[in-house]
Design an enzyme around this catalytic site. Sequence first.
Site, PDB file in Angstrom:
ATOM      1  N   ASP A 159       0.902  -1.004   0.015  1.00  0.00           N
ATOM      2  CA  ASP A 159      -0.006   0.082  -0.133  1.00  0.00           C
ATOM      3  C   ASP A 159       0.867   1.071   0.020  1.00  0.00           C
ATOM      4  OD1 ASP A 159      -2.324   1.767  -0.069  1.00  0.00           O
ATOM      5  OD2 ASP A 159      -3.291   0.572   1.560  1.00  0.00           O
TER       6      ASP A 159
HETATM    7  C1  GLC Z   1      -4.016   4.216   0.018  1.00  0.00           C
HETATM    8  C2  GLC Z   1      -4.813   3.260  -0.058  1.00  0.00           C
HETATM    9  C3  GLC Z   1      -5.509   2.142  -0.939  1.00  0.00           C
HETATM   10  C4  GLC Z   1      -4.968   2.748  -2.422  1.00  0.00           C
HETATM   11  C5  GLC Z   1      -3.677   3.445  -2.398  1.00  0.00           C
HETATM   12  C6  GLC Z   1      -3.463   3.913  -3.851  1.00  0.00           C
HETATM   13  O1  GLC Z   1      -3.428   4.889   0.713  1.00  0.00           O
HETATM   14  O2  GLC Z   1      -5.072   2.732   1.407  1.00  0.00           O
HETATM   15  O3  GLC Z   1      -6.604   1.495  -0.757  1.00  0.00           O
HETATM   16  O4  GLC Z   1      -5.483   1.797  -3.463  1.00  0.00           O
HETATM   17  O5  GLC Z   1      -3.652   4.293  -1.564  1.00  0.00           O
HETATM   18  O6  GLC Z   1      -4.184   5.274  -4.098  1.00  0.00           O
END
Ligand code: GLC
Length: 724
Positions: A290
């Site tokens: 993430d």
């Molecule tokens: C985040 C989220 C995730 C998302 C990613 C990219 O902080 O937790 O769900 O896909 O960033 O934007």
Amino acid sequence: MKKVIERHPFEVKIKTFLSLKNKKETIMEQEKLKDLLKQMTLEEKIGQMTQLTPTFFSESGEITGPMLELGLSLEQLNSIGTVLGTHTKEEVINIQKNYLEQSRLKIPLIFMADVIHGYETIFPIPLALASSFNPKLVKRMAHLSAKEAAAAGIHVTFSPMADLVRDARWGRVLESNGEDPHLNTIMTKAYVEGYQGDGLTNKQNIAACVKHFVGYGESQGGKDYNTVDMSDVVLFQDHLPSFKAAIDAGAKLVMSSFNLFRGVPVTASHYLLTEVLRDHLAFDGVVISDWAAVSELVQHRVADSKASASKKAFEAGVEIDMMTDFYLNSLPDLVKSGEVSEQMIDETVMRILELKNELGLFEDPYRGLNDNFTIEEDLRLESRKIATESMVLLKNNDQVLPLKPTEKIGLAGSKATSRDTLGAWSWIGEIDASIAIAEAFAETEMIVDLAEQIVDFDRFQLVDKVVIAVGETGTEAGEAASKTNIKLTPQDIETVKQIYQWNKNIVLVVYSGRPLDLTDIEPYVKAILYAWFPGSEAGRAIVDVLTGKTNPSAKLPISLPRSVGQMPLHYNHYSTGRPFNEENPTIRYMSRYLDVMEGPLYPFGHGLNYSEIELIEANIVDKQNKFIVHYTLSNKSDVDGQEVVQFYIRDCVSEVVRPVRELKHFEKVSVKANGFYQGSFEITIDNLAYVHSDLKRFTDPGKFELYLGFDSNAPKLGEWEYQG
Ligand code: GLC
């Protein structure tokens, strides 16, 4: 107890990734990819394992702000593997073009994005889509948003979110399928099938990245990014099935989650990312972290440098580092010093190259952008239809709904004229392009008196009914939007109470990304339509349902609480030693709160419609090792309708304590006006299996209580005994 259907969680499945294509052709392609890999320097390989946002790719070819911040060189930028979050087709074309001109080996970039409930045309939020209890609808939504996103150059979506969520305080409940593992599993699978469709060779399909693996839904106190501490039994029983369904449906990527498991951040958990994900679930696609989670290992204080964080994350199983320079600036040295194995790097890069190959990027780096695809469907109309099936009619006393064309209607509330109807993760869809309730009423023939000021409410004594639209704003639910107060605002509550003095025929419409506590307001209103965030066509879809143009058919995928203090609240809680006694609710030493009535305000699975559909007959036919449930529904009204038939079980005796009830099957069926519907479904012993303390999943012989009905309080249908 005799054991059947033994299946050890760590049994490795036979890999099936060759099955999609002609085997010979695939082997040839593999050889080509291996040759490419051989030509790559170590730095180029590690570049493939990093993802950055478009801001890094300035056209000037100079080191700009974000690159300086992360300490990146132009060589590193020219070997990056993937990009996240582009806004337009032109942006994708520019970045890809410049990149291919600059990079030595010209391996095309993959473009990923959070296409969660639509791209430009916004559909209802996932929690609303789950309310439809209609996986075909979810699949269609995913299919349509894939088409729109693919036309903008997106190859991968960070969806579906398969996290099981039981806490309304957590803002990300909005992105979930709610509190039930079975519903969550069915819906998660539907998303993957919708996005990936008939395969990635079709350039209008995109790859699914299922997230967040795993346990994020249990963030303590419903606070985002907070600690999680759960047992392995809960992990295997409740949290893994939805991920398993996504993987079995062919999801190409998995995103690791921010939370801890057994005290270790998942980003550094070899147990979860390798033993469970690779060995047990047989996932053979790409694992991405993430956002900045690799660097957060330092904040968690399980690593004290880029090198130690990168080594932990990589060896645990994180293959793409999203939005940090940790892999870029530390893995090369770790490999050179022999601390990290180059063979593991090669295996990772091969998987990323295979994904690029499967997307057809080597043949066409501008996948789908030169083909002038047209989207035949009217996406706005589709969004409107899908939204009408995703809003839950919680209450409808005195049949105050549907509104009749001859009635004079008052309209008020903070949301009556609001276009803030999209909900989180609608970063391309524009609020200005969405339809407010007042605008939608204006398109009808109805006489609607709109009052925007509280001082105006006395005029509502002259109307037949008043629609009051209230609720959350779009930024109040979603990532980093946890709350301790889940009531309506004091202004919204005041509006309802003021209007109640002038008119008792109140219809409340609620916009929200979470189950709100409506306890204070519920006695003042005759009807409640829980609209969630319905998307671009919100107003029209709401008016369709309010006027009966569309008969509502959605059900709560999550319990609506009486109080925030009940969190986490879910119907399928475990049996306690001191269960609440409904017949004698004043007994003190029971599992209950002193200051709030036990149970939700509206239960999981609840939702009304404008028909009168009843279950008039049901029986169980015992077959060996399975049984069939036959049922008949009747619709005594003059309105065609749909019902969600829900089947729950209660395992009478088990080795580990089981939930008081568990949804095992549901089906949404149509029953014609004044007509009947006869249906049946089969329940096998595998459906009755559960995860035991040794993490093996099997069915114990013994008795099960069975319930059939239209919500999680469904009446008892009978019992069935598994002989073993
Ligand atoms: C985040 C989220 C995730 C998302 C990613 C990219 O902080 O937790 O769900 O896909 O960033 O934007």
